[in-house]
Design a protein around this motif. Structure first.
Motif, PDB file in Angstrom:
ATOM      1  N   ASN A   1      -3.988   0.583  12.067  1.00 21.47           N
ATOM      2  CA  ASN A   1      -3.917  -0.797  12.537  1.00 21.47           C
ATOM      3  C   ASN A   1      -2.429  -1.133  12.428  1.00 21.47           C
ATOM      4  OD1 ASN A   1      -4.314  -3.483  13.108  1.00 21.47           O
ATOM      5  ND2 ASN A   1      -5.982  -3.759  11.636  1.00 21.47           N
TER       6      ASN A   1
ATOM      7  N   GLN B   1       4.271  -0.535   1.538  1.00 23.21           N
ATOM      8  CA  GLN B   1       4.660  -1.740   0.795  1.00 23.21           C
ATOM      9  C   GLN B   1       3.804  -1.905  -0.465  1.00 23.21           C
ATOM     10  OE1 GLN B   1       5.885  -5.331   2.953  1.00 23.21           O
ATOM     11  NE2 GLN B   1       4.890  -4.450   4.752  1.00 23.21           N
TER      12      GLN B   1
ATOM     13  N   HIS C   1      -8.549  -4.952   4.381  1.00 22.75           N
ATOM     14  CA  HIS C   1      -9.814  -5.272   5.074  1.00 22.75           C
ATOM     15  C   HIS C   1     -10.437  -4.018   5.678  1.00 22.75           C
ATOM     16  CE1 HIS C   1      -9.074  -9.593   4.748  1.00 22.75           C
ATOM     17  NE2 HIS C   1      -7.829  -9.338   5.083  1.00 22.75           N
ATOM     18  N   ASP C   2      -9.609  -3.214   6.329  1.00 23.45           N
ATOM     19  CA  ASP C   2     -10.139  -2.013   6.984  1.00 23.45           C
ATOM     20  C   ASP C   2     -10.558  -0.962   5.948  1.00 23.45           C
ATOM     21  OD1 ASP C   2      -9.737  -3.037   9.579  1.00 23.45           O
ATOM     22  OD2 ASP C   2      -7.652  -2.363   9.581  1.00 23.45           O
TER      23      ASP C   2
ATOM     24  N   TYR D   1       2.874  -5.275  11.455  1.00 18.40           N
ATOM     25  CA  TYR D   1       3.375  -5.754  10.156  1.00 18.40           C
ATOM     26  C   TYR D   1       2.238  -6.319   9.314  1.00 18.40           C
ATOM     27  CZ  TYR D   1       3.458  -9.946  13.072  1.00 18.40           C
ATOM     28  OH  TYR D   1       3.126 -10.941  13.950  1.00 18.40           O
TER      29      TYR D   1
ATOM     30  N   SER E   1       4.372   6.754   3.066  1.00 18.32           N
ATOM     31  CA  SER E   1       4.348   6.637   4.523  1.00 18.32           C
ATOM     32  C   SER E   1       3.315   7.595   5.118  1.00 18.32           C
ATOM     33  CB  SER E   1       5.728   6.967   5.093  1.00 18.32           C
ATOM     34  OG  SER E   1       5.667   6.975   6.494  1.00 18.32           O
ATOM     35  N   HIS E   2       2.697   7.161   6.183  1.00 19.80           N
ATOM     36  CA  HIS E   2       1.656   7.998   6.806  1.00 19.80           C
ATOM     37  C   HIS E   2       2.237   9.194   7.578  1.00 19.80           C
ATOM     38  CE1 HIS E   2       1.759   4.431   9.845  1.00 19.80           C
ATOM     39  NE2 HIS E   2       2.738   5.253  10.089  1.00 19.80           N
TER      40      HIS E   2
ATOM     41  N   ASP F   1       0.044   2.885   2.456  1.00 18.46           N
ATOM     42  CA  ASP F   1       0.947   1.835   2.953  1.00 18.46           C
ATOM     43  C   ASP F   1       2.298   2.033   2.275  1.00 18.46           C
ATOM     44  OD1 ASP F   1       0.130  -1.107   4.479  1.00 18.46           O
ATOM     45  OD2 ASP F   1       2.149  -0.921   3.618  1.00 18.46           O
TER      46      ASP F   1
ATOM     47  N   ALA G   1      -4.605   4.733   7.579  1.00 19.74           N
ATOM     48  CA  ALA G   1      -3.172   5.063   7.558  1.00 19.74           C
ATOM     49  C   ALA G   1      -2.285   3.834   7.386  1.00 19.74           C
ATOM     50  CB  ALA G   1      -2.807   5.809   8.844  1.00 19.74           C
ATOM     51  N   THR G   2      -2.870   2.639   7.469  1.00 15.55           N
ATOM     52  CA  THR G   2      -2.098   1.387   7.312  1.00 15.55           C
ATOM     53  C   THR G   2      -2.958   0.395   6.524  1.00 15.55           C
ATOM     54  OG1 THR G   2      -2.934   0.666   9.479  1.00 15.55           O
ATOM     55  CG2 THR G   2      -0.724   1.625   9.442  1.00 15.55           C
ATOM     56  N   ALA G   3      -2.883   0.463   5.204  1.00 12.69           N
ATOM     57  CA  ALA G   3      -3.818  -0.302   4.351  1.00 12.69           C
ATOM     58  C   ALA G   3      -3.682  -1.813   4.524  1.00 12.69           C
ATOM     59  CB  ALA G   3      -3.590   0.077   2.892  1.00 12.69           C
ATOM     60  N   GLY G   4      -2.458  -2.323   4.612  1.00  7.92           N
ATOM     61  CA  GLY G   4      -2.248  -3.767   4.770  1.00  7.92           C
ATOM     62  C   GLY G   4      -2.912  -4.553   3.653  1.00  7.92           C
ATOM     63  N   ASN G   5      -3.749  -5.509   4.020  1.00  7.55           N
ATOM     64  CA  ASN G   5      -4.447  -6.308   3.008  1.00  7.55           C
ATOM     65  C   ASN G   5      -5.809  -5.739   2.630  1.00  7.55           C
ATOM     66  OD1 ASN G   5      -2.476  -8.375   2.512  1.00  7.55           O
ATOM     67  ND2 ASN G   5      -2.907  -9.159   4.568  1.00  7.55           N
TER      68      ASN G   5
ATOM     69  N   THR H   1       5.348  -0.935  11.328  1.00 13.88           N
ATOM     70  CA  THR H   1       5.249   0.479  11.713  1.00 13.88           C
ATOM     71  C   THR H   1       6.269   0.760  12.819  1.00 13.88           C
ATOM     72  OG1 THR H   1       3.455  -0.119  13.226  1.00 13.88           O
ATOM     73  CG2 THR H   1       2.817   0.735  11.059  1.00 13.88           C
TER      74      THR H   1
END
Ligand SMILES: C[S@@+](CC[C@H](N)C(=O)[O-])C[C@H]1O[C@@H](n2cnc3c(N)ncnc32)[C@H](O)[C@@H]1O
Length: 197
Positions: A103, A57, A34-35, A106, A86-87, A55, A28-32, A116
């Motif tokens: 996760n 962004q 890794h997960d 920011y 958005s999730h 994500d 639900a929060t891709a970020g960079n 979030t």
């Protein structure tokens, strides 16, 4: 002293134990990314499994896309849906999900003001619970050290603590002697009690 695990390492251990090839999972929060990559490596084969990753962004979606392209063969990449969204607006195809991961906070290396938010995260987690498979799991990493994170952690912890014990097993892995540390919450539905009456 034996090995200790931080919240992220512990989350990855639990995810790995829970997941099998062919499962359907949501980051639900891709970020960079890794997960998302970690999840993809657990559940995807060229012919089975699916990873949905969200994500808000563009930078995060791009960073995740590049990581996946560099690390995964094409047929496996094709089983990942990356959404700039958005999730709290999951699409209808997200049902019978084996694991949702959050996760929160920011984007590392990004704008710390884009983070979030308590109400959105809560709405999303509630929605996620309704989309879990009966053996599914929700995993949420909270970060109470920054200002948004304080309110968000509090709201989510209150909500998860209020879930009925007959329906859910809720665990909170937190360092008790460091109150502002990141921590990990997991939620699993319990099987319904079958009456023989
Ligand atoms: C701590 S980072 C995630 C780290 C990531 N899982 C990784 O492996 O790199 C949190 C991410 O949540 C994203 N985010 C914030 N609000 C969001 C929302 N409403 N829906 C989806 N993602 C959101 C941020 O843009 C940020 O990239």
């Amino acid at each position: 002293m034996g090995k200790t695990f931080n919240h992220l390492e512990l989350a990855h251990l639990l995810w790995k134990e829970h997941l099998r090839p062919g499962m359907r999972v949501v980051d639900a929060t891709a970020g960079n990314g890794h997960d998302t990559l970690f999840l993809a490596n657990q559940v995807l084969t060229p012919h089975s499994g699916w990873v949905y990753s969200f994500d808000i962004q563009e930078d995060a979606i791009l960073s995740t896309k590049i990581r996946l392209e560099n690390e995964l063969p094409k047929p496996v990449q094709d089983r990942i849906t990356l959404s700039l969204a958005s999730h709290d607006h999951f699409p209808p195809e997200l049902h019978s999900i084996d694991l949702f991961v959050y996760n929160l906070g920011y984007l590392p290396g990004g704008d710390k003001m884009i983070t979030t938010l308590a109400e959105t995260s809560l709405a999303s987690c509630k929605d996620a619970l309704s989309r879990l498979s009966p053996q599914g799991m929700l995993s949420v990493m909270v970060y109470p050290a920054h200002s948004q994170g304080v309110a968000e952690s509090k709201l989510l912890i209150e909500y998860f603590a209020s879930l009925p014990t007959t329906k859910y097993l809720v665990m909170h892995h937190a360092p008790l002697n460091r109150p502002l540390s990141p921590s990990l919450i997991t939620v699993r539905p319990k099987p319904p009690i079958v009456s023989n009456d």
